[in-house]
Design an enzyme around this catalytic site. Structure first.
Site, PDB file in Angstrom:
ATOM      1  NE  ARG A 204      59.557  40.040  11.849  1.00 14.75           N
ATOM      2  CZ  ARG A 204      58.691  41.034  11.804  1.00 14.75           C
ATOM      3  NH1 ARG A 204      58.397  41.711  12.912  1.00 14.75           N
ATOM      4  NH2 ARG A 204      58.090  41.363  10.674  1.00 14.75           N
ATOM      5  CG  HIS A 315      60.334  33.034  11.424  1.00  9.71           C
ATOM      6  ND1 HIS A 315      60.450  34.225  12.109  1.00  9.71           N
ATOM      7  CD2 HIS A 315      59.823  33.355  10.205  1.00  9.71           C
ATOM      8  CE1 HIS A 315      60.039  35.219  11.343  1.00  9.71           C
ATOM      9  NE2 HIS A 315      59.651  34.720  10.183  1.00  9.71           N
ATOM     10  NE  ARG A 318      56.729  36.358  11.970  1.00 13.58           N
ATOM     11  CZ  ARG A 318      56.218  37.585  11.846  1.00 13.58           C
ATOM     12  NH1 ARG A 318      55.791  38.230  12.918  1.00 13.58           N
ATOM     13  NH2 ARG A 318      56.140  38.168  10.667  1.00 13.58           N
ATOM     14  CG  HIS A 341      55.134  41.795   7.217  1.00 10.62           C
ATOM     15  ND1 HIS A 341      56.045  41.369   6.292  1.00 10.62           N
ATOM     16  CD2 HIS A 341      55.146  40.857   8.191  1.00 10.62           C
ATOM     17  CE1 HIS A 341      56.585  40.225   6.670  1.00 10.62           C
ATOM     18  NE2 HIS A 341      56.046  39.893   7.827  1.00 10.62           N
ATOM     19  CE1 TYR A 350      50.778  33.037   6.804  1.00 11.19           C
ATOM     20  CE2 TYR A 350      51.412  35.322   6.484  1.00 11.19           C
ATOM     21  CZ  TYR A 350      51.737  34.025   6.835  1.00 11.19           C
ATOM     22  OH  TYR A 350      53.020  33.722   7.186  1.00 11.19           O
TER      23      TYR A 350
END
Length: 418
Positions: A204, A315, A318, A341, A350
């Site tokens: 991030r 962002h 990512r 996460h 994903y």
């Protein structure tokens, strides 16, 4: 006035002809029903329900909820140990969406229908779907506390909309590898590594700004040398005030193993732009200042337009990196660790993308096989011709019997993988 003697509470007839109910609560105070009743029997039933609540330890003081939602929510935010950015988010939701519409409503007067009307008003006024969901979640959290046993300002939380707090954010674009390297080439040299770390390390912006020289290390295996970046902190930029260092969100402290080709990029960046001090910041501006979101946006905007992806945020890189990781066969746990996460929600996105890619590959294989069958060998054509002739010779309406297969052993069902 009714002469009937009651075990609990009192009922009297008002000059208007309606009936009023009163009772002494567990707090040793007299409480009056919030409404009057047309018949004495209705007042009796109301008192019986209150007595049942008291016996079940489910009684709520009707006077306790006589506090404005705005006042209670402001105190609720101040009393909690929240991250600075979270406080700013909640303050903004209260100031812009909750306060102006229902901030002056007493807690005791909030009902499910009033909450539904508040949410619908936001939608009708064009408030974004994501913002509506966040505002609803904030209100629900505040009222959960008000309805908790230790508070008992409300008997029940009136936020009962199913799925009211769910966000359905639009799918963000994914950059191609060619676009990523174009953006890295187009951006200012001192920020080239930031583009690559966002993509291939899933870092991030706040995590990259918080990196120090000592956070990079080198590891070796039998074949290759890898660089590992340790995410230990994030640099927070509040709406007002200077930057400050903070712990990352839950599960975001993590080591990230980078692709080997980034080793040379990291070494070149450290030697050119970073002091030899182990505590030196990895990313600084030309005058030694740390990058800030608003200033860096202009730098990134030029690079993304030059790379032909004007709608891609930093962002979103990512998103690109996480998709690449999923396509390599990373498991759910591995994706969560790499992304930093604590929940599976984002990582499952994903994995779903990987499944879609798998279906595309299977469809391509099917097309190749179909093409091969269409131009098959003479033996295959001969068999097909023979089978077609046998089918013609069978009487109309008969069905060709398939050979029965006998399986040895017990057949087990009910253990299919999820």
């Amino acid at each position: 006035m009714s002469d009937k003697r009651r075990r609990f509470g009192r009922v009297r007839q008002l000059p208007s002809g309606r009936w009023q109910a009163r009772y002494q609560g567990p707090d040793d105070r007299q409480h009056t029903a919030p409404m009057t009743f047309e018949r004495e029997k209705d007042a009796d039933r109301w008192l019986a329900a209150v007595e049942t609540d008291i016996s079940r330890d489910d009684w709520t003081n009707p006077d306790a909820g006589k506090i404005k939602l705005r006042v209670y929510a402001e105190a609720w935010i101040k009393e909690r140990d929240l991250a600075v950015r979270t406080v700013e988010l909640y303050d903004g939701l209260l100031r812009n969406h909750v306060g102006p519409r229902i901030g002056d409503v007493m807690l005791a007067d909030l009902t499910p229908s009033r909450v539904r009307r508040w949410r619908k008003e936001m939608q009708d006024d064009g408030v974004g779907e994501v913002t509506v969901a966040k505002a609803y979640r904030f209100l629900r959290a505040v009222l959960n506390t008000a309805a908790a046993p230790e508070e008992r300002l409300l008997k029940h939380n009136p936020c009962t909309i199913k799925g009211g707090g769910q966000e359905r954010s639009p799918e963000r674009p994914t950059a191609t590898l060619k676009q990523v390297f174009r953006a890295a080439d187009a951006i200012e040299e001192r920020y080239r590594l930031m583009v690559l770390l966002a993509t291939f390390g899933s870092l991030r912006f706040a995590e990259m700004v918080g990196l120090k020289r000592r956070d990079f290390s080198v590891v070796h295996d039998s074949e290759r040398t890898f660089c590992v970046v340790q995410v230990e902190r994030q640099t927070v930029q509040p709406d007002s005030g200077p930057l400050f260092e903070d712990d990352p969100k839950a599960k975001s402290k993590r080591p990230v193993t980078l692709p080997p080709f980034l080793g040379e990029e990291i070494e070149a960046h450290l030697s050119q732009f970073v002091d030899d001090d182990e505590d030196a910041w990895v990313f600084v501006g030309p005058k030694g200042g740390r990058p800030k979101r608003n200033n860096f946006w202009h730098i990134w905007d030029k690079a993304r337009k030059a790379a032909g992806m004007p709608d891609v945020h930093l962002h979103d890189l990512r998103h690109t990196g996480n998709t690449l990781a999923a396509e390599t066969g990373a498991t759910l746990r591995e994706l969560m660790d790499r992304m930093g996460h604590s929940s599976t929600r984002a990582a499952l996105i994903y994995l779903h993308a990987r499944e879609e890619r798998g279906r595309s590959i299977a469809t391509g294989i099917e097309a190749l096989v179909s093409a091969e069958k269409g131009t098959g060998s003479e033996k295959g054509h001969a068999r097909g011709t023979e089978d077609q002739q046998k089918a013609k010779d069978r009487p109309h309406g008969t069905v060709r019997k398939r050979p029965t297969r006998h399986f040895k052993g017990e057949r087990v069902t009910g253990i299919e993988p999820a």
